[in-house]
Design a protein around this motif. Structure first.
Motif, PDB file in Angstrom:
ATOM      1  N   THR A   5       0.678  -1.146  -0.023  1.00 41.47           N
ATOM      2  CA  THR A   5       0.040   0.165   0.038  1.00 41.47           C
ATOM      3  C   THR A   5       0.856   1.270   0.032  1.00 41.47           C
ATOM      4  O   THR A   5       0.411   2.143  -0.620  1.00 41.47           O
ATOM      5  N   ARG A   6       1.962   1.279   0.709  1.00 42.72           N
ATOM      6  CA  ARG A   6       2.993   2.309   0.771  1.00 42.72           C
ATOM      7  C   ARG A   6       3.421   2.625  -0.658  1.00 42.72           C
ATOM      8  O   ARG A   6       3.586   3.725  -1.051  1.00 42.72           O
ATOM      9  N   ALA A   7       4.051   1.500  -1.086  1.00 35.40           N
ATOM     10  CA  ALA A   7       4.668   1.464  -2.528  1.00 35.40           C
ATOM     11  C   ALA A   7       3.703   2.010  -3.489  1.00 35.40           C
ATOM     12  O   ALA A   7       3.875   3.139  -4.283  1.00 35.40           O
ATOM     13  N   ALA A   8       2.357   1.485  -3.399  1.00 31.11           N
ATOM     14  CA  ALA A   8       1.496   2.049  -4.511  1.00 31.11           C
ATOM     15  C   ALA A   8       1.027   3.484  -4.251  1.00 31.11           C
ATOM     16  O   ALA A   8       0.917   4.215  -5.099  1.00 31.11           O
ATOM     17  N   ASP A   9       0.786   3.830  -2.838  1.00 34.40           N
ATOM     18  CA  ASP A   9       0.476   5.244  -2.887  1.00 34.40           C
ATOM     19  C   ASP A   9       1.777   6.270  -2.968  1.00 34.40           C
ATOM     20  O   ASP A   9       1.487   7.455  -3.829  1.00 34.40           O
ATOM     21  N   ALA A  10       3.000   5.776  -2.836  1.00 33.89           N
ATOM     22  CA  ALA A  10       4.162   6.698  -3.273  1.00 33.89           C
ATOM     23  C   ALA A  10       4.215   6.660  -4.986  1.00 33.89           C
ATOM     24  O   ALA A  10       4.701   7.818  -5.432  1.00 33.89           O
ATOM     25  N   ALA A  11       4.002   5.738  -5.557  1.00 34.29           N
ATOM     26  CA  ALA A  11       4.147   5.372  -6.985  1.00 34.29           C
ATOM     27  C   ALA A  11       3.058   6.571  -7.638  1.00 34.29           C
ATOM     28  O   ALA A  11       3.146   7.242  -8.549  1.00 34.29           O
ATOM     29  N   ILE A  12       1.642   6.452  -7.188  1.00 36.25           N
ATOM     30  CA  ILE A  12       0.588   7.377  -7.631  1.00 36.25           C
ATOM     31  C   ILE A  12       0.986   8.749  -7.210  1.00 36.25           C
ATOM     32  O   ILE A  12       0.768   9.623  -7.756  1.00 36.25           O
ATOM     33  N   GLY A  13       1.450   8.882  -6.283  1.00 36.20           N
ATOM     34  CA  GLY A  13       2.146  10.277  -5.732  1.00 36.20           C
ATOM     35  C   GLY A  13       3.032  10.947  -6.522  1.00 36.20           C
ATOM     36  O   GLY A  13       2.871  12.090  -7.220  1.00 36.20           O
ATOM     37  N   PHE A  14       4.060  10.005  -6.977  1.00 31.80           N
ATOM     38  CA  PHE A  14       4.982  10.473  -8.164  1.00 31.80           C
ATOM     39  C   PHE A  14       4.469  10.821  -9.379  1.00 31.80           C
ATOM     40  O   PHE A  14       4.794  11.770  -9.930  1.00 31.80           O
ATOM     41  N   TYR A  15       3.528   9.853  -9.771  1.00 35.73           N
ATOM     42  CA  TYR A  15       2.761  10.180 -10.981  1.00 35.73           C
ATOM     43  C   TYR A  15       1.941  11.491 -10.828  1.00 35.73           C
ATOM     44  O   TYR A  15       2.033  12.244 -11.950  1.00 35.73           O
ATOM     45  N   GLY A  34     -16.572  16.510 -13.033  1.00 35.53           N
ATOM     46  CA  GLY A  34     -15.910  17.132 -11.780  1.00 35.53           C
ATOM     47  C   GLY A  34     -15.611  16.332 -10.887  1.00 35.53           C
ATOM     48  O   GLY A  34     -15.374  15.075 -11.077  1.00 35.53           O
ATOM     49  N   GLY A  35     -15.096  16.725  -9.760  1.00 38.48           N
ATOM     50  CA  GLY A  35     -14.682  15.601  -8.544  1.00 38.48           C
ATOM     51  C   GLY A  35     -13.206  15.638  -8.813  1.00 38.48           C
ATOM     52  O   GLY A  35     -12.597  16.600  -9.149  1.00 38.48           O
ATOM     53  N   GLN A  36     -12.859  14.516  -8.341  1.00 34.87           N
ATOM     54  CA  GLN A  36     -11.499  14.028  -8.360  1.00 34.87           C
ATOM     55  C   GLN A  36     -10.945  13.409  -9.592  1.00 34.87           C
ATOM     56  O   GLN A  36     -11.839  12.846 -10.321  1.00 34.87           O
ATOM     57  N   SER A  37      -9.860  13.392 -10.004  1.00 38.67           N
ATOM     58  CA  SER A  37      -9.292  12.968 -11.021  1.00 38.67           C
ATOM     59  C   SER A  37      -9.046  11.578 -10.787  1.00 38.67           C
ATOM     60  O   SER A  37      -9.447  10.963  -9.674  1.00 38.67           O
ATOM     61  N   CYS A  38      -8.875  10.555 -11.874  1.00 36.53           N
ATOM     62  CA  CYS A  38      -8.959   8.970 -11.471  1.00 36.53           C
ATOM     63  C   CYS A  38      -7.633   8.642 -10.651  1.00 36.53           C
ATOM     64  O   CYS A  38      -8.041   7.971  -9.724  1.00 36.53           O
ATOM     65  N   SER A  39      -6.584   9.457 -10.734  1.00 33.51           N
ATOM     66  CA  SER A  39      -5.330   8.915 -10.000  1.00 33.51           C
ATOM     67  C   SER A  39      -5.882   9.355  -8.391  1.00 33.51           C
ATOM     68  O   SER A  39      -5.363   8.710  -7.875  1.00 33.51           O
ATOM     69  N   VAL A  46      -6.842   3.130  -2.363  1.00 37.68           N
ATOM     70  CA  VAL A  46      -5.671   2.541  -2.301  1.00 37.68           C
ATOM     71  C   VAL A  46      -5.211   2.570  -0.508  1.00 37.68           C
ATOM     72  O   VAL A  46      -5.291   1.681   0.137  1.00 37.68           O
ATOM     73  N   VAL A  47      -5.146   3.940  -0.279  1.00 36.49           N
ATOM     74  CA  VAL A  47      -4.948   4.295   1.097  1.00 36.49           C
ATOM     75  C   VAL A  47      -6.023   3.551   1.982  1.00 36.49           C
ATOM     76  O   VAL A  47      -5.621   3.143   2.976  1.00 36.49           O
ATOM     77  N   ALA A  48      -7.375   3.765   1.896  1.00 39.47           N
ATOM     78  CA  ALA A  48      -8.331   3.364   2.551  1.00 39.47           C
ATOM     79  C   ALA A  48      -8.471   1.952   2.660  1.00 39.47           C
ATOM     80  O   ALA A  48      -8.768   1.377   3.694  1.00 39.47           O
ATOM     81  N   LEU A  49      -8.545   1.349   1.592  1.00 38.61           N
ATOM     82  CA  LEU A  49      -8.810  -0.139   1.636  1.00 38.61           C
ATOM     83  C   LEU A  49      -7.372  -1.332   1.354  1.00 38.61           C
ATOM     84  O   LEU A  49      -7.673  -2.465   1.445  1.00 38.61           O
ATOM     85  N   GLY A  50      -6.299  -0.534   1.118  1.00 37.31           N
ATOM     86  CA  GLY A  50      -5.271  -1.385   0.679  1.00 37.31           C
ATOM     87  C   GLY A  50      -5.299  -1.634  -0.864  1.00 37.31           C
ATOM     88  O   GLY A  50      -6.102  -1.604  -1.568  1.00 37.31           O
ATOM     89  N   VAL A  51      -4.009  -1.993  -1.322  1.00 36.49           N
ATOM     90  CA  VAL A  51      -3.814  -2.308  -2.799  1.00 36.49           C
ATOM     91  C   VAL A  51      -4.811  -3.282  -3.370  1.00 36.49           C
ATOM     92  O   VAL A  51      -5.363  -3.096  -4.400  1.00 36.49           O
TER      93      VAL A  51
END
Length: 94
Positions: A5-15, A34-39, A46-51
């Motif tokens: 989860t940490r790795a996925a969060d970091a990868a999405i943050g980098f993107y 409107g609202g949020q982007s897909c990323s 991912v943060v709320a549920l896990g990868v």
């Protein structure tokens, strides 16, 4: 938060910080609805549920983005989209 989860969060943050602003288009779902982007939505899942548990919501969101791109293709908006040759304008956000 586990390692995946940490790795996925970091990868999405980098993107989001480094790649997305430079690619030249924005999320079709964001433009159409409107609202949020897909990323951003997938990162929250991912943060709320896990990868692993976020996989189904992520696929559903990307499918919704694909459908939004198809909806926008029938309009006269100009540009290029992440989901193919769909016209969507791009804006830098700070």
């Amino acid at each position: 938060m586990d390692g995946a989860t940490r790795a996925a969060d970091a990868a999405i943050g980098f993107y989001q910080a480094r790649l997305s602003p430079r690619k030249g288009w924005t999320c079709a779902h964001l433009v159409a609805h409107g609202g949020q982007s897909c990323s951003a939505a997938i990162r929250d899942a991912v943060v709320a549920l896990g990868v692993w548990r976020a996989t189904v919501p992520a696929v559903a969101r990307l499918w919704a983005c694909y459908r939004a791109a198809a909806l926008l293709a029938d309009t006269d908006v100009q540009g290029v989209c992440c989901c193919g040759g769909i016209p969507i304008p791009f804006r830098f956000r700070r």
